[in-house]
Scaffold this active site. Structure first.
Site, mmCIF file in Angstrom:
data_model
loop_
_atom_site.group_PDB
_atom_site.id
_atom_site.type_symbol
_atom_site.label_atom_id
_atom_site.label_comp_id
_atom_site.label_asym_id
_atom_site.label_seq_id
_atom_site.Cartn_x
_atom_site.Cartn_y
_atom_site.Cartn_z
ATOM 1 C CB SER A 1 -126.312 44.716 -3.308
ATOM 2 O OG SER A 1 -125.305 44.001 -3.961
ATOM 3 C CG ASP B 1 -119.176 47.648 -1.420
ATOM 4 O OD1 ASP B 1 -118.777 46.508 -1.731
ATOM 5 O OD2 ASP B 1 -120.373 47.971 -1.413
ATOM 6 C CG HIS C 1 -121.543 44.718 -0.678
ATOM 7 N ND1 HIS C 1 -121.795 45.691 -1.610
ATOM 8 C CD2 HIS C 1 -122.451 43.738 -0.911
ATOM 9 C CE1 HIS C 1 -122.800 45.319 -2.384
ATOM 10 N NE2 HIS C 1 -123.215 44.136 -1.974
#
Length: 322
Positions: A176, A261, A293
């Site tokens: 991320s 995602d 995600h």
């Protein structure tokens, strides 16, 4: 109890006993009961996979090092078994998500997997991490791609002080926001790390900040404050977005991305991979069709960890993983 996090504390109605969860670097969450009168602690569960020998796992420890400007940076260090000055090992600088996340000491399967295969790991709490006060938390505001990244460069230098790490074989890994830091490191400091592992990381802040859905309105406002507003800070955001500097990436990179995602959308990874390939760079791309995600399915997690190790071993050890 060994070092770790204690959570979910519940005191009985009689106030004679207490239940809590303990999560340590060598053991996932387990439930304990504590008797206030006798001070006895009873372990009620054992959640570690029985196929894993606890002796193969390594303890983590909190360390602190000085960054380029003297700021003290906390981090969690994992030293693999057998690492000595005579037997130096490769290493990974790990960067958490957020941006305002925090590396802590609880059980981390990926880190233990890497340590078990001979990698030292330093899980960095660069400036902007939570848990160290407001001044530290806001120290990265509108400085992404610069000061927080430089904290991670200093983490590599810290490895050099340990005596058992081969500083020519240090990679950087993150997911991320941590994935963004991996791309930023390879683009803006291309000679520092020998390889990078980007797990659903941001490559283009302009698009990411423009594509935040309406139901994340409060999250959007906080990101605009911390990272930048694409309406008013367009040039600055392009300057710190690795996608627009992909031609500077020369070191090997693996990118892992969930096709579904919603937070870091797939084009973020598609385009950085395409840009590197156009320059004949070394890049591997692993897409998980049924993930968003992060990893919600165990089989995907296993596949991802194996892909990471199969990538790292040739580039940091000069050998294929077994």
């Amino acid at each position: 109890l060994p070092d770790g996090d204690i959570t979910g504390v519940t005191i009985s109605d009689t106030e004679k006993r207490m239940a809590f969860y303990h999560n340590g670097s060598r053991s996932p969450n387990n439930l304990f009961a504590y008797d206030f009168a006798s001070k006895d602690v009873a372990k009620l569960t054992d959640s570690l996979n029985p196929e894993i020998d606890p002796a193969d796992l390594v303890e983590s420890r909190v360390i602190r090092y000085k960054s380029f400007d003297g700021l003290e940076i906390p981090a969690i260090l994992y030293q693999p078994h057998g690492a000595t000055a005579e037997n130096k090992v490769p290493a990974i600088v790990m960067v958490h998500g957020g941006p305002g996340g925090q590396a802590r000491m609880p059980y981390n399967a990926l880190v233990q997997y890497l340590a078990n295969h001979g990698y030292a790991v330093l899980d960095v709490n660069n400036r902007g991490s939570s848990g160290y006060g407001k001044t530290f938390f806001t120290a990265d505001d509108r400085k992404h791609g610069r000061e927080p990244l430089w904290d991670c460069i200093e983490a590599k230098k810290y490895f050099g002080s340990l005596g058992y790490v081969d500083v020519d074989k240090v990679g950087i890994m993150g997911g991320s926001y941590g994935g963004y830091m991996v791309l930023a490191a390879l683009a803006f400091k291309p000679e520092e790390f020998a390889a990078g592992v980007d797990i659903f990381g941001v490559s283009n802040w302009v698009r990411t900040l423009q594509s935040i859905p309406p139901y994340w309105e409060s999250f959007r406002k906080s990101l605009y404050t911390e990272i930048g507003d694409p309406e008013t800070d367009l040039e600055m955001l392009r300057e710190v977005s690795p996608l627009f500097h992909a031609d500077k990436i020369t070191k090997p990179l693996i990118v892992l991305q969930g096709a579904n995602d919603p937070r870091v959308i797939k084009p973020e990874s598609d385009e950085i991979v395409e840009a590197i390939k156009k320059k004949n760079g070394v890049v591997e791309y692993v897409v998980f069709d049924n993930e968003g995600h992060g990893f919600s399915k165990k089989e995907n997690e296993i596949r991802a960890y194996k892909a990471i190790l199969d990538f790292l071993d040739p580039h940091l050890k000069g050998s294929k993983s077994g």
